[in-house]
Design a protein around this motif. Structure first.
Motif, mmCIF file in Angstrom:
data_model
loop_
_atom_site.group_PDB
_atom_site.id
_atom_site.type_symbol
_atom_site.label_atom_id
_atom_site.label_comp_id
_atom_site.label_asym_id
_atom_site.label_seq_id
_atom_site.Cartn_x
_atom_site.Cartn_y
_atom_site.Cartn_z
ATOM 1 N N LEU A 97 0.856 -1.188 0.000
ATOM 2 C CA LEU A 97 0.000 0.000 0.000
ATOM 3 C C LEU A 97 0.890 1.236 0.000
ATOM 4 C CD1 LEU A 97 -2.805 1.335 0.242
ATOM 5 C CD2 LEU A 97 -2.647 1.029 2.724
ATOM 6 N N TYR A 98 0.575 2.178 -0.895
ATOM 7 C CA TYR A 98 1.405 3.368 -1.071
ATOM 8 C C TYR A 98 0.524 4.622 -1.134
ATOM 9 C CZ TYR A 98 4.625 -0.277 -2.696
ATOM 10 O OH TYR A 98 5.388 -1.412 -2.803
ATOM 11 N N GLY A 109 11.894 17.057 8.458
ATOM 12 C CA GLY A 109 11.978 16.484 9.789
ATOM 13 C C GLY A 109 12.025 14.969 9.800
ATOM 14 N N LEU A 110 12.322 14.427 10.969
ATOM 15 C CA LEU A 110 12.493 12.988 11.134
ATOM 16 C C LEU A 110 11.175 12.238 10.988
ATOM 17 C CD1 LEU A 110 14.221 10.537 11.864
ATOM 18 C CD2 LEU A 110 13.814 11.086 14.291
ATOM 19 N N LEU A 111 10.096 12.775 11.576
ATOM 20 C CA LEU A 111 8.813 12.072 11.562
ATOM 21 C C LEU A 111 8.291 11.845 10.137
ATOM 22 C CD1 LEU A 111 7.028 10.806 13.701
ATOM 23 C CD2 LEU A 111 5.691 12.916 13.782
ATOM 24 N N PRO A 112 8.271 12.865 9.274
ATOM 25 C CA PRO A 112 7.845 12.609 7.896
ATOM 26 C C PRO A 112 8.723 11.583 7.176
ATOM 27 C CG PRO A 112 7.756 14.954 8.344
ATOM 28 C CD PRO A 112 8.444 14.306 9.521
ATOM 29 N N LYS A 113 10.012 11.567 7.478
ATOM 30 C CA LYS A 113 10.894 10.585 6.851
ATOM 31 C C LYS A 113 10.534 9.164 7.287
ATOM 32 C CE LYS A 113 14.790 13.765 6.262
ATOM 33 N NZ LYS A 113 16.158 14.137 6.685
ATOM 34 N N PHE A 115 7.444 8.325 8.242
ATOM 35 C CA PHE A 115 6.170 8.081 7.559
ATOM 36 C C PHE A 115 6.404 7.682 6.101
ATOM 37 C CE2 PHE A 115 3.745 11.260 10.469
ATOM 38 C CZ PHE A 115 3.758 10.326 11.492
ATOM 39 N N ALA A 116 7.423 8.270 5.476
ATOM 40 C CA ALA A 116 7.713 7.957 4.081
ATOM 41 C C ALA A 116 8.029 6.481 3.900
ATOM 42 C CB ALA A 116 8.871 8.824 3.582
ATOM 43 N N SER A 120 5.319 6.096 1.226
ATOM 44 C CA SER A 120 5.255 7.307 0.413
ATOM 45 C C SER A 120 5.916 7.144 -0.961
ATOM 46 C CB SER A 120 5.930 8.472 1.145
ATOM 47 O OG SER A 120 6.081 9.586 0.293
ATOM 48 N N ILE A 121 5.219 7.588 -1.996
ATOM 49 C CA ILE A 121 5.838 7.807 -3.301
ATOM 50 C C ILE A 121 6.033 9.316 -3.377
ATOM 51 C CG2 ILE A 121 5.649 7.435 -5.790
ATOM 52 C CD1 ILE A 121 3.269 5.535 -5.090
#
Length: 272
Positions: A97-98, A109-113, A115-116, A120-121
């Motif tokens: 799932l993407y 930031g670290l959190l989005p990375k 989450f990626a 994440s695409i």
């Protein structure tokens, strides 16, 4: 599942599963606790193939919208129709799932990375960067990554490319659909803008009625319909066509808010 098996983007599936499970448990009560997500149409998910499915939705926050969809998808595939009851579905997530997100957002930031890594695409926006309007060419590597994700599994996208309501649908989504011909499932969400801040990380208000409506696949004649036809279908399907927008009085708006408040539920028995 092999411990060190990777997806087409080189991510270890066991690590993706750990991230999804941990952050799913952390966010669970945001959708089935002090806020509650009302779900319609999740049974549609059960009849979909394992890949080449594109979900299109309106957009209200950066991360809470995607997180809610992950919850609903995993719950449904583990036998819960229109319900998030019992968080144990998070232990068996769908790992192919993407979701499509702006590269600029996912690098902050670290959190989005983290989450990626959950799917994440990350693409480079062609129309906006660092809060300013730009005009640049589409990166072919971004397009090929979306195709790679569709070939591998399910992909979520927000075709307006912004959390602002009733913004035009980006033509790129229509071209992707025309080119790759996936099954297209519209989703309409509401309540997330009232529940969370713009990023979808901070809780703005509790006891908010949230909703997610999953609609049947779009009927598209790929031989006869062009990208403009598909674009218009997208706008109507996610209820972001200008015809859905109307000017209402302050009194009418207040009455709508009162009606929504009456639908709010306060619960404890559903929390597991």
């Amino acid at each position: 599942m092999s411990l060190f098996k990777k997806n087409p983007f080189g991510h270890y599936l066991f690590l993706k599963k750990i991230i999804i499970s941990i952050f799913g448990i952390i966010s669970y009560r945001r959708y089935n606790g002090f806020n509650k997500l009302n779900i319609e149409g999740s049974e549609i998910l059960k009849n979909l193939p394992d890949n080449k499915v594109l979900f299109i939705s309106n957009h209200q926050t950066y991360f809470a919208d995607v997180a809610a969809m992950y919850h609903v998808f995993f719950a449904t595939l583990n036998g819960r129709d229109n319900s998030l009851k019992r968080w144990t579905y998070l232990l068996k997530p769908k790992l192919n799932l993407y979701y499509i997100a702006a590269l600029e957002t996912m690098k902050k930031g670290l959190l989005p990375k983290i989450f990626a890594y959950a799917g994440s695409i990350s693409i480079e926006r062609t129309w906006r960067a660092a809060g300013k309007e730009v005009n640049r060419q589409v990166k072919m590597s971004d397009i090929s990554n979306i195709k790679k994700a569709l070939d591998d599994g399910w992909v979520i996208t927000f075709p307006q490319g912004t959390t602002k309501p009733f913004n035009p649908v980006r033509r790129g989504t229509a071209h992707l659909i025309k080119t790759y011909q996936p099954i297209v499932i519209p989703i309409v969400i509401d309540g997330f803008r009232r529940s969370f801040d713009k990023k979808g990380l901070m809780i703005k208000k509790r006891g908010i009625l949230q909703s997610m409506v999953i609609k049947p696949p779009l009927e598209i004649d790929y031989d006869k319909e062009d990208a403009n036809d598909i674009l218009k279908k997208i706008e109507f399907a996610i209820e972001q066509h200008p015809s859905f927008l109307k000017v209402i009085s302050v009194e009418e708006y207040a009455e709508q808010e009162r009606a929504l408040n009456k639908k709010r539920e306060f619960w404890s028995s559903d929390e597991d």
